[in-house]
Design a protein around this motif. Sequence first.
Motif, PDB file in Angstrom:
ATOM      1  N   ALA A  69       0.253   1.569   1.568  1.00  0.00           N
ATOM      2  CA  ALA A  69       0.393   0.768   0.348  1.00  0.00           C
ATOM      3  C   ALA A  69       0.282  -0.703   0.713  1.00  0.00           C
ATOM      4  O   ALA A  69       1.242  -1.472   0.643  1.00  0.00           O
ATOM      5  CB  ALA A  69       1.725   1.064  -0.327  1.00  0.00           C
ATOM      6  N   GLY A  70      -0.910  -1.097   1.124  1.00  0.00           N
ATOM      7  CA  GLY A  70      -1.162  -2.470   1.522  1.00  0.00           C
ATOM      8  C   GLY A  70      -1.754  -3.301   0.395  1.00  0.00           C
ATOM      9  O   GLY A  70      -1.627  -2.958  -0.781  1.00  0.00           O
ATOM     10  N   TRP A  71      -2.448  -4.381   0.790  1.00  0.00           N
ATOM     11  CA  TRP A  71      -2.958  -5.330  -0.197  1.00  0.00           C
ATOM     12  C   TRP A  71      -3.953  -4.678  -1.149  1.00  0.00           C
ATOM     13  O   TRP A  71      -3.924  -4.944  -2.358  1.00  0.00           O
ATOM     14  CB  TRP A  71      -3.617  -6.511   0.525  1.00  0.00           C
ATOM     15  N   PHE A  72      -4.809  -3.817  -0.642  1.00  0.00           N
ATOM     16  CA  PHE A  72      -5.825  -3.228  -1.505  1.00  0.00           C
ATOM     17  C   PHE A  72      -5.210  -2.333  -2.577  1.00  0.00           C
ATOM     18  O   PHE A  72      -5.674  -2.312  -3.716  1.00  0.00           O
ATOM     19  CB  PHE A  72      -6.842  -2.440  -0.672  1.00  0.00           C
ATOM     20  N   THR A  73      -4.179  -1.586  -2.239  1.00  0.00           N
ATOM     21  CA  THR A  73      -3.587  -0.673  -3.225  1.00  0.00           C
ATOM     22  C   THR A  73      -2.588  -1.369  -4.142  1.00  0.00           C
ATOM     23  O   THR A  73      -2.412  -0.951  -5.279  1.00  0.00           O
ATOM     24  CB  THR A  73      -2.895   0.510  -2.533  1.00  0.00           C
ATOM     25  N   THR A  74      -1.931  -2.419  -3.654  1.00  0.00           N
ATOM     26  CA  THR A  74      -0.901  -3.075  -4.467  1.00  0.00           C
ATOM     27  C   THR A  74      -1.423  -4.275  -5.250  1.00  0.00           C
ATOM     28  O   THR A  74      -0.817  -4.673  -6.248  1.00  0.00           O
ATOM     29  CB  THR A  74       0.269  -3.554  -3.591  1.00  0.00           C
ATOM     30  N   THR A  75      -2.543  -4.839  -4.811  1.00  0.00           N
ATOM     31  CA  THR A  75      -3.050  -6.049  -5.469  1.00  0.00           C
ATOM     32  C   THR A  75      -4.489  -5.897  -5.957  1.00  0.00           C
ATOM     33  O   THR A  75      -4.768  -6.060  -7.145  1.00  0.00           O
ATOM     34  CB  THR A  75      -2.974  -7.250  -4.498  1.00  0.00           C
ATOM     35  N   GLU A  76      -5.403  -5.573  -5.048  1.00  0.00           N
ATOM     36  CA  GLU A  76      -6.810  -5.560  -5.418  1.00  0.00           C
ATOM     37  C   GLU A  76      -7.161  -4.414  -6.370  1.00  0.00           C
ATOM     38  O   GLU A  76      -7.889  -4.617  -7.351  1.00  0.00           O
ATOM     39  CB  GLU A  76      -7.682  -5.500  -4.166  1.00  0.00           C
ATOM     40  N   LEU A  77      -6.671  -3.221  -6.099  1.00  0.00           N
ATOM     41  CA  LEU A  77      -6.978  -2.094  -6.996  1.00  0.00           C
ATOM     42  C   LEU A  77      -6.429  -2.320  -8.402  1.00  0.00           C
ATOM     43  O   LEU A  77      -7.171  -2.129  -9.384  1.00  0.00           O
ATOM     44  CB  LEU A  77      -6.452  -0.785  -6.394  1.00  0.00           C
ATOM     45  N   PRO A  78      -5.157  -2.725  -8.568  1.00  0.00           N
ATOM     46  CA  PRO A  78      -4.691  -3.020  -9.931  1.00  0.00           C
ATOM     47  C   PRO A  78      -5.520  -4.104 -10.620  1.00  0.00           C
ATOM     48  O   PRO A  78      -5.788  -4.017 -11.824  1.00  0.00           O
ATOM     49  CB  PRO A  78      -3.239  -3.477  -9.709  1.00  0.00           C
ATOM     50  N   ARG A  79      -5.921  -5.130  -9.871  1.00  0.00           N
ATOM     51  CA  ARG A  79      -6.748  -6.194 -10.452  1.00  0.00           C
ATOM     52  C   ARG A  79      -8.077  -5.645 -10.944  1.00  0.00           C
ATOM     53  O   ARG A  79      -8.533  -5.965 -12.048  1.00  0.00           O
ATOM     54  CB  ARG A  79      -6.984  -7.295  -9.421  1.00  0.00           C
ATOM     55  N   ARG A  80      -8.680  -4.798 -10.127  1.00  0.00           N
ATOM     56  CA  ARG A  80      -9.972  -4.231 -10.511  1.00  0.00           C
ATOM     57  C   ARG A  80      -9.841  -3.302 -11.714  1.00  0.00           C
ATOM     58  O   ARG A  80     -10.741  -3.205 -12.547  1.00  0.00           O
ATOM     59  CB  ARG A  80     -10.573  -3.497  -9.309  1.00  0.00           C
ATOM     60  N   LEU A  81      -8.728  -2.599 -11.798  1.00  0.00           N
ATOM     61  CA  LEU A  81      -8.514  -1.721 -12.957  1.00  0.00           C
ATOM     62  C   LEU A  81      -8.365  -2.537 -14.236  1.00  0.00           C
ATOM     63  O   LEU A  81      -8.879  -2.156 -15.303  1.00  0.00           O
ATOM     64  CB  LEU A  81      -7.278  -0.850 -12.730  1.00  0.00           C
ATOM     65  N   ILE A  82      -7.683  -3.655 -14.137  1.00  0.00           N
ATOM     66  CA  ILE A  82      -7.539  -4.533 -15.301  1.00  0.00           C
ATOM     67  C   ILE A  82      -8.909  -5.047 -15.744  1.00  0.00           C
ATOM     68  O   ILE A  82      -9.246  -5.042 -16.942  1.00  0.00           O
ATOM     69  CB  ILE A  82      -6.590  -5.705 -14.977  1.00  0.00           C
ATOM     70  N   LEU A  83      -9.715  -5.478 -14.782  1.00  0.00           N
ATOM     71  CA  LEU A  83     -11.052  -5.967 -15.106  1.00  0.00           C
ATOM     72  C   LEU A  83     -11.920  -4.879 -15.734  1.00  0.00           C
ATOM     73  O   LEU A  83     -12.807  -5.166 -16.541  1.00  0.00           O
ATOM     74  CB  LEU A  83     -11.731  -6.501 -13.844  1.00  0.00           C
ATOM     75  N   ALA A  84     -11.648  -3.632 -15.358  1.00  0.00           N
ATOM     76  CA  ALA A  84     -12.401  -2.509 -15.913  1.00  0.00           C
ATOM     77  C   ALA A  84     -11.838  -2.044 -17.257  1.00  0.00           C
ATOM     78  O   ALA A  84     -12.345  -1.080 -17.832  1.00  0.00           O
ATOM     79  CB  ALA A  84     -12.403  -1.348 -14.928  1.00  0.00           C
ATOM     80  N   GLY A  85     -10.797  -2.709 -17.728  1.00  0.00           N
ATOM     81  CA  GLY A  85     -10.191  -2.317 -19.003  1.00  0.00           C
ATOM     82  C   GLY A  85      -9.282  -1.117 -18.887  1.00  0.00           C
ATOM     83  O   GLY A  85      -8.959  -0.481 -19.888  1.00  0.00           O
ATOM     84  N   LYS A  86      -8.832  -0.803 -17.678  1.00  0.00           N
ATOM     85  CA  LYS A  86      -7.975   0.348 -17.437  1.00  0.00           C
ATOM     86  C   LYS A  86      -6.672  -0.078 -16.759  1.00  0.00           C
ATOM     87  O   LYS A  86      -6.143   0.634 -15.905  1.00  0.00           O
ATOM     88  CB  LYS A  86      -8.697   1.374 -16.554  1.00  0.00           C
ATOM     89  N   GLY A  87      -6.161  -1.226 -17.156  1.00  0.00           N
ATOM     90  CA  GLY A  87      -4.954  -1.745 -16.526  1.00  0.00           C
ATOM     91  C   GLY A  87      -3.749  -0.841 -16.676  1.00  0.00           C
ATOM     92  O   GLY A  87      -2.802  -0.917 -15.879  1.00  0.00           O
ATOM     93  N   GLY A  88      -3.757   0.031 -17.672  1.00  0.00           N
ATOM     94  CA  GLY A  88      -2.632   0.939 -17.881  1.00  0.00           C
ATOM     95  C   GLY A  88      -2.752   2.244 -17.128  1.00  0.00           C
ATOM     96  O   GLY A  88      -1.867   3.106 -17.238  1.00  0.00           O
ATOM     97  N   ALA A  89      -3.822   2.411 -16.358  1.00  0.00           N
ATOM     98  CA  ALA A  89      -4.016   3.660 -15.616  1.00  0.00           C
ATOM     99  C   ALA A  89      -2.901   3.842 -14.592  1.00  0.00           C
ATOM    100  O   ALA A  89      -2.453   2.891 -13.960  1.00  0.00           O
ATOM    101  CB  ALA A  89      -5.373   3.670 -14.934  1.00  0.00           C
ATOM    102  N   ARG A  90      -2.475   5.070 -14.431  1.00  0.00           N
ATOM    103  CA  ARG A  90      -1.383   5.366 -13.500  1.00  0.00           C
ATOM    104  C   ARG A  90      -1.925   5.579 -12.097  1.00  0.00           C
ATOM    105  O   ARG A  90      -2.754   6.456 -11.859  1.00  0.00           O
ATOM    106  CB  ARG A  90      -0.643   6.610 -13.961  1.00  0.00           C
TER     107      ARG A  90
END
Length: 237
Positions: A69-90
């Motif tokens: 659970a490093g930077w990519f999973t805690t920061t970059e992946l959530p950011r990318r999901l928000i940009l994709a319109g899926k910020g609420g994805a679990r």
Amino acid sequence: MTRSAVLVAHGAPSDPATQERAMADLAARVGALLPDWRLRGATLAAPGALEHAMDGLDAPLIYPFFMSAGWFTTTELPRRLILAGKGGARCLAPFGADPGLPDLARAAAEAGAAAVALDPARATLLLAAHGSSRPGAVARASARAAAALARRLATRAFARVEVGLIEEAPSLTEVARAARSRGPGLCLPLFAQAAGHVRDDVPRALFEAGFTGLVLAPIGAHPKVPALIAGALAQAE
């Protein structure tokens, strides 16, 4: 309602297509174990791949195919999901945090030792992991995860279980050199994908150390990984 999930890995910026194919294949193998699901795979490195994988899925689970659970999973992946319109994805816990991983790593190491007639009780199991040159607690996630796995395996069959890192101390070269001086050993790369670190950095470090023991396939390539992921997805519902 059909359930869905997207398996997301880091990928390889220098060769995004190869790892995209690998994730599509992994998603297909997980999907074969979950026939009522829609499974897709994507990497963060391939431009537009994550967005394309999410297209048409209303509320997919996100499975991070990462070792910690490093930077990519805690920061970059959530950011990318928000940009994709899926910020609420679990987002589920990453692959490296799966409670079944220690048993999988032990089985892989013991099978490797048996294949070369190596007595684990006299051998060192060297875990090669990523690490990070960046400061901070999040950056240390890779090293902490590898150390935790080593502690879980230390009471098992091998005489010693040690961790060597690519991007921070203790370096893989130094640890492998010390392991070589004590006798036989084998190396298990703690990487989700068989990308640049597995193909280049790990072999280079071991060569520099004069380590001649067996080098196993990365743990993410183990044949039982699809079942591990399928179990995590099924339990999340």
